[in-house]
Scaffold this motif. Structure first.
Motif, short mmCIF file in Angstrom:
data_model
loop_
_atom_site.label_atom_id
_atom_site.label_comp_id
_atom_site.label_asym_id
_atom_site.label_seq_id
_atom_site.Cartn_x
_atom_site.Cartn_y
_atom_site.Cartn_z
N ASP A 1 -7.98 5.79 -4.52
CA ASP A 1 -8.38 4.94 -3.40
C ASP A 1 -9.85 4.55 -3.51
OD1 ASP A 1 -8.70 3.72 -0.95
OD2 ASP A 1 -8.78 5.60 0.17
N SER A 2 -10.13 3.40 -4.11
CA SER A 2 -11.52 2.98 -4.33
C SER A 2 -12.18 2.36 -3.11
CB SER A 2 -11.61 2.03 -5.52
OG SER A 2 -10.85 0.85 -5.29
N ASP A 3 -11.39 1.88 -2.14
CA ASP A 3 -11.99 1.26 -0.96
C ASP A 3 -12.05 2.19 0.26
OD1 ASP A 3 -9.37 1.24 -0.03
OD2 ASP A 3 -9.19 -0.94 -0.01
N GLY A 4 -11.55 3.41 0.10
CA GLY A 4 -11.68 4.42 1.15
C GLY A 4 -10.80 4.24 2.37
N ASP A 5 -9.71 3.46 2.23
CA ASP A 5 -8.83 3.26 3.39
C ASP A 5 -7.73 4.31 3.51
OD1 ASP A 5 -7.09 2.46 1.38
OD2 ASP A 5 -6.72 0.46 2.21
N SER B 1 -3.61 0.72 -3.02
CA SER B 1 -3.11 -0.64 -3.19
C SER B 1 -2.63 -0.83 -4.63
CB SER B 1 -4.23 -1.65 -2.90
OG SER B 1 -5.23 -1.56 -3.91
N ASP C 1 -3.80 -3.00 -6.72
CA ASP C 1 -5.00 -3.16 -7.56
C ASP C 1 -5.60 -1.81 -7.93
OD1 ASP C 1 -4.80 -5.92 -7.61
OD2 ASP C 1 -6.20 -6.20 -5.94
N GLU C 2 -5.63 -0.89 -6.99
CA GLU C 2 -6.13 0.46 -7.26
C GLU C 2 -5.22 1.19 -8.24
OE1 GLU C 2 -8.44 1.21 -3.03
OE2 GLU C 2 -6.28 1.63 -3.16
N ARG D 1 0.85 -1.19 0.00
CA ARG D 1 0.00 0.00 0.00
C ARG D 1 0.89 1.25 0.00
NH1 ARG D 1 -2.30 -3.91 2.81
NH2 ARG D 1 -4.51 -4.33 2.53
#
Length: 70
Positions: free
Chosen positions: A52-56, A60, A62-63, A21
């Motif tokens: 950041d597609s998962d909002g963490d 990552s 993958d992002e 990350r």
């Protein structure tokens, strides 16, 4: 950049601690190491947030990969 191996190598330049990350600080440091000393903390945060597609709050692989796919 459609080659996943090239993308992994590029991502690794940003992922300083190798945890999979990228933090805004890692992004800013990597950009400075590549010669772009104008990237500020808020700019780095905005770039990470945009990917950041998962909002963490982190980027990552993958992002990153999705963002370079177009």
């Amino acid at each position: 950049m459609a080659d996943i191996e090239q993308a992994k190598a590029t991502f690794a330049k940003f992922d300083a601690d190798g945890d999979g990350r990228v933090t805004p600080d890692e992004f800013k440091s990597a950009m400075a190491a590549m010669g772009d000393h104008l990237v500020t903390g808020p700019m780095a945060e905005a770039v990470i947030k945009a990917k950041d597609s998962d909002g963490d709050g982190l980027m990552s692989f993958d992002e990153f990969w999705k963002s370079v796919q177009g």
